[in-house]
Write an enzyme that holds these catalytic residues in place. Structure first.
Site, PDB file in Angstrom:
ATOM      1  CG  ASN A  56      -1.761   1.200   1.385  1.00 20.04           C
ATOM      2  OD1 ASN A  56      -1.795   2.047   0.483  1.00 20.04           O
ATOM      3  ND2 ASN A  56      -2.472   1.299   2.495  1.00 20.04           N
ATOM      4  CD1 TRP A  57       3.476   1.018  -2.816  1.00 20.19           C
ATOM      5  CD2 TRP A  57       3.432   2.084  -4.783  1.00 20.19           C
ATOM      6  NE1 TRP A  57       4.155   0.257  -3.731  1.00 20.19           N
ATOM      7  CE2 TRP A  57       4.146   0.876  -4.940  1.00 20.19           C
ATOM      8  CE3 TRP A  57       3.272   2.925  -5.898  1.00 20.19           C
ATOM      9  CZ2 TRP A  57       4.700   0.494  -6.166  1.00 20.19           C
ATOM     10  CZ3 TRP A  57       3.824   2.544  -7.120  1.00 20.19           C
ATOM     11  CH2 TRP A  57       4.534   1.338  -7.248  1.00 20.19           C
ATOM     12  CE  LYS A  58      -0.191   2.959   4.808  1.00 22.13           C
ATOM     13  NZ  LYS A  58      -0.040   2.989   6.243  1.00 22.13           N
ATOM     14  CG  HIS A 100      -5.824   1.668   5.320  1.00 23.07           C
ATOM     15  ND1 HIS A 100      -5.337   2.541   6.264  1.00 23.07           N
ATOM     16  CD2 HIS A 100      -4.828   0.783   5.065  1.00 23.07           C
ATOM     17  CE1 HIS A 100      -4.090   2.187   6.562  1.00 23.07           C
ATOM     18  NE2 HIS A 100      -3.752   1.134   5.847  1.00 23.07           N
ATOM     19  CD  GLU A 156      -2.863   5.098   6.941  1.00 21.06           C
ATOM     20  OE1 GLU A 156      -2.890   5.195   5.704  1.00 21.06           O
ATOM     21  OE2 GLU A 156      -1.932   4.539   7.562  1.00 21.06           O
ATOM     22  CD  GLU A 200      -3.179  -2.701   7.219  1.00 19.16           C
ATOM     23  OE1 GLU A 200      -2.072  -2.871   6.720  1.00 19.16           O
ATOM     24  OE2 GLU A 200      -3.875  -1.696   7.002  1.00 19.16           O
ATOM     25  N   GLY A 212       2.821   2.016  10.860  1.00 22.53           N
ATOM     26  CA  GLY A 212       3.771   3.124  10.741  1.00 22.53           C
ATOM     27  C   GLY A 212       4.486   3.452  12.038  1.00 22.53           C
ATOM     28  CB  SER A 225       5.566  -2.112  11.830  1.00 21.50           C
ATOM     29  OG  SER A 225       5.189  -0.772  12.121  1.00 21.50           O
ATOM     30  N   GLY A 233       3.026  -1.192   4.235  1.00 24.53           N
ATOM     31  CA  GLY A 233       3.069   0.234   3.919  1.00 24.53           C
ATOM     32  C   GLY A 233       4.495   0.665   3.612  1.00 24.53           C
ATOM     33  N   GLY A 234       5.145   1.263   4.600  1.00 24.04           N
ATOM     34  CA  GLY A 234       6.477   1.861   4.414  1.00 24.04           C
ATOM     35  C   GLY A 234       7.473   0.969   3.691  1.00 24.04           C
TER      36      GLY A 234
HETATM   37  P1  13P Z   1       3.205   0.186   7.640  1.00 21.81           P
HETATM   38  O1  13P Z   1       3.721  -1.092   6.999  1.00 21.81           O
HETATM   39  O2  13P Z   1       3.944   1.405   7.172  1.00 21.81           O
HETATM   40  O3  13P Z   1       3.122   0.062   9.124  1.00 21.81           O
HETATM   41  O4  13P Z   1       1.699   0.371   7.107  1.00 21.81           O
HETATM   42  C1  13P Z   1       0.830  -0.684   7.172  1.00 21.81           C
HETATM   43  C2  13P Z   1      -0.396  -0.324   6.428  1.00 21.81           C
HETATM   44  O5  13P Z   1      -1.173   0.515   6.859  1.00 21.81           O
HETATM   45  C3  13P Z   1      -0.639  -0.995   5.146  1.00 21.81           C
HETATM   46  O6  13P Z   1      -1.929  -0.751   4.689  1.00 21.81           O
END
Ligand code: 13P
Length: 252
Positions: free
Chosen positions: A9-11, A96, A98, A168, A174, A214, A235-236
């Site tokens: 997920n590149w957000k 998600h 977020e 998640e 994050g 993470s 994510g990251g």
């Molecule tokens: P991180 O891997 O950066 O913690 O993010 C997870 C995430 O929200 C993937 O959708």
């Protein structure tokens, strides 16, 4: 048999040029290192078409990060399932944390989004997970149960086999703080038991449940080795091909 999936997920990250480069590098990696996992990347919506044209869809699935709850019309800024479908997108993240937090998306809205995706045969990666205070109050089981049931019970039964779930925990996203493999396995097994009680054993056993929060090159292997963890939503660590490729390689 449920699928193994590693999704990035590149957000709201990467310039267009950086995104194309990453997609190309990843395509190159996956072409030379066949994986048992389905590899998914979710760039921002304005890059979807270009990235879809850049990668080989036999190797990499390009997913949207969200979808509109409505079918069409006066919803400025939203992207509909029909629009995703019209450019060949067949997978989308939905619910998600977020978006639940910043766009105040409720389970009812997420249920509508799932319906829109099913109508266009787009595979949802449906996200659930508790907040830190809910985990500390020992409410994580009831939180994920209600998130699963509120969004999935309104759906037509025949559509439920298409859902991929991503657990998640919000406190792990994050933050560099990952659920331990034991904590993740415990709640994944619980989510599967919720599916079994509500929709039957076949559905429970056939649903891929991904872990997110993470995930990195160092912890992926141990997480993915758990019997009820079918891959990851990353994510990251999905923003660098060196890291994401190691996470893909961690699927056995
Ligand atoms: P991180 O891997 O950066 O913690 O993010 C997870 C995430 O929200 C993937 O959708």
């Amino acid at each position: 048999m449920r699928n193994k999936i590693v999704a990035g997920n590149w957000k709201m990250n990467l310039s267009f040029e950086q995104a194309l480069q990453l997609a190309n590098d990843l395509n190159e990696y996956v072409a030379h290192h066949p994986s048992t996992a389905q590899v998914v990347i979710a760039p921002t919506s304005i890059y979807l078409q270009a990235i879809q044209e850049t990668v080989d869809n036999d190797y990499i699935t390009v997913a949207a990060q969200d979808v509109a709850a409505a079918e069409k019309g006066a919803y400025t800024g939203d992207v509909s399932a029909e629009q995703l479908d019209s450019i060949g997108i067949n997978c989308a993240i939905v619910g998600h944390s977020e978006r639940r937090a910043y766009q105040h998306e409720s389970d009812a809205i997420i249920a509508q989004k799932l319906e829109q995706l099913f109508a266009k045969e787009i595979t949802p990666i449906f996200c659930i997970g508790e907040k830190l205070e809910e985990r500390e109050a020992d409410k994580h089981f009831e939180v994920v149960k209600s998130q699963v049931l509120n969004a999935l019970q309104p759906q037509k039964v025949e559509n439920l086999t298409k859902v991929v779930i991503a657990y998640e925990p919000v406190w792990a996203i994050g933050t560099g703080k990952t659920a331990s493999p034991e904590q993740a396995q415990e709640i994944h097994a619980y989510i599967r038991s919720v599916l079994k009680d509500a929709f039957g054993e076949d559905l429970a056993n056939g649903t891929s449940i991904l872990y997110g929060g993470s995930v990195n090159a160092g912890n992926a292997e141990e997480l993915f080795a758990q019997p009820d963890i079918d891959g990851g939503l990353v994510g990251g660590a999905s923003l660098k091909v060196e890291d994401f490729s190691k996470i893909i390689a961690a699927i056995k």
